[in-house]
Design an enzyme around this catalytic site. Structure first.
Site, short mmCIF file in Angstrom:
data_model
loop_
_atom_site.label_atom_id
_atom_site.label_comp_id
_atom_site.label_asym_id
_atom_site.label_seq_id
_atom_site.Cartn_x
_atom_site.Cartn_y
_atom_site.Cartn_z
N ARG A 102 0.83 -1.21 0.00
CA ARG A 102 0.00 0.00 0.00
C ARG A 102 0.87 1.26 0.00
O ARG A 102 0.43 2.32 -0.42
CB ARG A 102 -0.88 0.04 1.27
CG ARG A 102 -2.02 -0.93 1.30
CD ARG A 102 -2.64 -0.99 2.69
NE ARG A 102 -3.13 0.29 3.20
CZ ARG A 102 -4.32 0.82 2.91
NH1 ARG A 102 -5.14 0.17 2.12
NH2 ARG A 102 -4.67 1.97 3.42
N ARG A 115 9.85 5.60 -3.08
CA ARG A 115 10.22 6.52 -4.16
C ARG A 115 11.68 6.91 -4.10
O ARG A 115 12.20 7.15 -3.01
CB ARG A 115 9.43 7.83 -4.02
CG ARG A 115 8.05 7.73 -4.48
CD ARG A 115 7.48 9.13 -4.65
NE ARG A 115 6.05 9.00 -4.49
CZ ARG A 115 5.39 9.44 -3.44
NH1 ARG A 115 6.02 10.09 -2.49
NH2 ARG A 115 4.10 9.24 -3.36
N ARG A 122 -9.24 -6.58 13.04
CA ARG A 122 -8.37 -5.87 13.96
C ARG A 122 -9.18 -4.66 14.42
O ARG A 122 -9.87 -4.02 13.62
CB ARG A 122 -7.11 -5.44 13.19
CG ARG A 122 -5.98 -5.04 14.04
CD ARG A 122 -5.37 -6.19 14.81
NE ARG A 122 -4.33 -5.66 15.69
CZ ARG A 122 -4.10 -6.11 16.90
NH1 ARG A 122 -4.78 -7.12 17.41
NH2 ARG A 122 -3.14 -5.58 17.63
N GLU A 164 -3.84 6.57 18.72
CA GLU A 164 -4.53 5.42 18.15
C GLU A 164 -3.86 4.13 18.61
O GLU A 164 -2.69 3.90 18.33
CB GLU A 164 -4.44 5.56 16.62
CG GLU A 164 -5.31 4.61 15.86
CD GLU A 164 -5.32 4.96 14.37
OE1 GLU A 164 -5.46 6.14 14.00
OE2 GLU A 164 -5.15 4.02 13.57
N TYR A 183 -9.94 -4.71 2.64
CA TYR A 183 -9.22 -3.55 3.20
C TYR A 183 -9.35 -2.40 2.18
O TYR A 183 -8.41 -2.01 1.53
CB TYR A 183 -7.76 -3.96 3.39
CG TYR A 183 -6.86 -3.01 4.15
CD1 TYR A 183 -7.30 -1.78 4.63
CD2 TYR A 183 -5.54 -3.34 4.39
CE1 TYR A 183 -6.45 -0.94 5.31
CE2 TYR A 183 -4.67 -2.51 5.07
CZ TYR A 183 -5.13 -1.30 5.52
OH TYR A 183 -4.27 -0.47 6.19
N ASP A 185 -10.01 1.39 0.81
CA ASP A 185 -9.94 2.82 1.13
C ASP A 185 -11.26 3.45 0.68
O ASP A 185 -12.04 2.83 -0.03
CB ASP A 185 -8.78 3.46 0.38
CG ASP A 185 -7.43 3.07 0.97
OD1 ASP A 185 -7.40 2.74 2.17
OD2 ASP A 185 -6.43 3.07 0.24
N1 UDP Z 1 3.44 0.71 7.93
C1 UDP Z 1 4.62 0.62 8.61
N2 UDP Z 1 5.16 1.77 9.16
C2 UDP Z 1 4.55 2.97 9.05
C3 UDP Z 1 3.32 3.06 8.34
C4 UDP Z 1 2.80 1.90 7.81
O1 UDP Z 1 5.20 -0.46 8.74
O2 UDP Z 1 5.09 3.95 9.57
C5 UDP Z 1 2.86 -0.56 7.38
C6 UDP Z 1 1.96 -1.27 8.37
O3 UDP Z 1 2.13 -2.66 8.18
C7 UDP Z 1 0.58 -0.84 7.96
C8 UDP Z 1 0.74 -0.77 6.44
O4 UDP Z 1 2.05 -0.29 6.25
O5 UDP Z 1 -0.41 -1.75 8.36
C9 UDP Z 1 -0.27 0.10 5.74
O6 UDP Z 1 -0.21 1.40 6.25
P1 UDP Z 1 -1.33 2.49 5.97
O7 UDP Z 1 -0.82 3.80 6.44
O8 UDP Z 1 -1.76 2.36 4.56
O9 UDP Z 1 -2.49 1.96 6.95
P2 UDP Z 1 -3.90 2.57 7.40
O10 UDP Z 1 -3.78 4.06 7.32
O11 UDP Z 1 -4.94 1.96 6.51
O12 UDP Z 1 -4.02 2.10 8.81
#
Ligand code: UDP
Length: 366
Positions: free
Chosen positions: A169, A173, A248, A299, A347, A349
């Site tokens: 996800r 870059r 979760r 959170e 999952y 968005d």
């Molecule tokens: N993730 C991570 N470190 C970060 C941010 C995200 O390892 O600082 C990983 C983590 O496994 C997470 C996934 O990337 O579940 C997807 O992150 P995203 O921000 O897309 O999650 P959401 O905002 O949907 O909770």
């Protein structure tokens, strides 16, 4: 026809709007005491608070973007979260700023060489789980400082036991670009998300009933309505007959602080085990406000047990197999449709929910 929509979140509201415009008689029920599901925002002081976690709208789908812009004006917010690992600050998503801070590398070539050298421990094999996928994308240092512990907190299980797609996800870059998303369009609705859903539900032929639990009168509802659009948990609809799907959950701790600027950014991820929360959201940075105070939300990921709020489907193999069994039952239904993150156990968005909802409405609601 008489439509019942279970759940006043985005999928339910889009369906209600569409069905109402087709002239159907629509009843929307929600067990919560408010509309808008998890995109619900509430004004506190002069700040729109994202009550169920940060929601940043982003999409590359022009149709979706134009659709949502009918219901609110969007600002030009660009998500650029930062990660705090034991007091060290790194830019997200993983980009040249992150690589420079971590290794002192300056050019994309240097960064790629560094990652390549760390990727060697995989010995060229295809990544099969989140850990291998992460190391393959960004190497072991970033995996250790910015991914491993965050992910373990977030999902409550080891990275070796999680599907690789979760980490895909995030963009990687080799430019100095801190925009978290690759999408063409991005922003926050000025005035919050709740107004969007309120407008979708604002029809003479739509009745909204809050604090109304579908399962307390399931049989009655099934008999009374011609069509049902159900956006709750698909396993619960079938009384968990094959066993329950795993989710979760999250817990939020919100605090008003008598300070103008607490952390200088809307989203700060805490990527080490030292804190049990995964991130702190400072809501005022999403939208212009003249508030002299600030509101933050910590959170905390949480295990999910029957009765808790489900936030994320756990799309691992075991749950995907179980979901297919429920989906088979759902596909056999004639007048009952399943939608949204919980109904489709995906999952999703927000933009993907809209895409799915529009597709569903155009093909099914006549
Ligand atoms: N993730 C991570 N470190 C970060 C941010 C995200 O390892 O600082 C990983 C983590 O496994 C997470 C996934 O990337 O579940 C997807 O992150 P995203 O921000 O897309 O999650 P959401 O905002 O949907 O909770």
């Amino acid at each position: 026809m008489k439509y019942l929509i279970v759940g006043a979140g985005l999928f339910g509201a889009i369906s209600a709007d569409f069905a109402a415009k087709q002239g159907h008689e629509v009843t929307v029920i929600d067990k919560r005491n408010h509309i808008a599901g998890n995109i619900y925002t509430e004004k506190e002081g002069n700040i729109n608070v994202h009550k169920y976690g940060a929601h940043i709208f982003h999409t590359s789908n022009k149709k979706v973007w134009e659709f949502i812009n009918q219901y609110a004006e969007f600002n030009r917010y660009t998500n650029s979260p930062i990660a705090n690992y034991k007091g060290e600050i790194y830019n997200l998503p993983f980009n040249m700023n992150t690589f420079n801070k971590l290794w002192g590398v300056v050019t994309p070539k240097e960064a790629q060489e560094k990652i390549e050298s760390q990727r060697n421990i995989l010995k060229g094999k295809e990544p099969h789980n989140l850990e291998e996928q992460a190391i393959s994308l960004v190497g072991t240092d970033i995996y250790t400082k910015l991914i491993k512990e965050y992910t373990e907190k977030q999902w409550g299980r080891k990275c070796t036991e999680l599907p690789a797609f979760i980490i895909r996800r995030l963009p990687v870059r080799f430019t100095y670009d801190n925009n978290y998303f690759n999408d063409l369009y991005q922003g926050i609705p000025v005035g919050g998300y709740t107004q969007i859903v309120a407008k979708m539900l604002d029809h003479k032929n739509v009745t909204v009933k809050l604090n109304e639990n579908f399962f307390s009168k399931k049989e009655e509802y099934l008999n009374k309505f011609d069509k049902i659009i159900y956006t709750g948990m698909i396993d619960q609809f079938y009384d968990y007959k094959f066993g329950n799907l795993e989710y979760r959950s999250l817990k939020f701790e919100t605090e008003v602080i008598d300070e103008e600027n607490f952390q200088g950014n809307a989203v700060v991820n805490y990527t080490s085990h030292d804190q049990t929360f995964t991130r702190i959201i400072e809501h005022k940075h999403f939208e212009e406000t003249n508030s002299k105070k600030t509101i933050i939300t910590r959170e905390y990921p949480a295990d999910w047990n029957v009765g808790d709020e489900p936030y994320y489907p756990v799309n691992d193999e075991k749950n995907s197999i179980l979901f297919k069994k429920y989906k088979q039952l759902a596909d056999e239904e004639i007048n009952i449709y399943f939608g949204g993150r919980l109904g489709q156990y995906k999952y999703y968005d927000m933009d993907k929910v809209i895409e799915a909802a529009l597709d569903f409405c155009e093909n099914t609601i006549k």
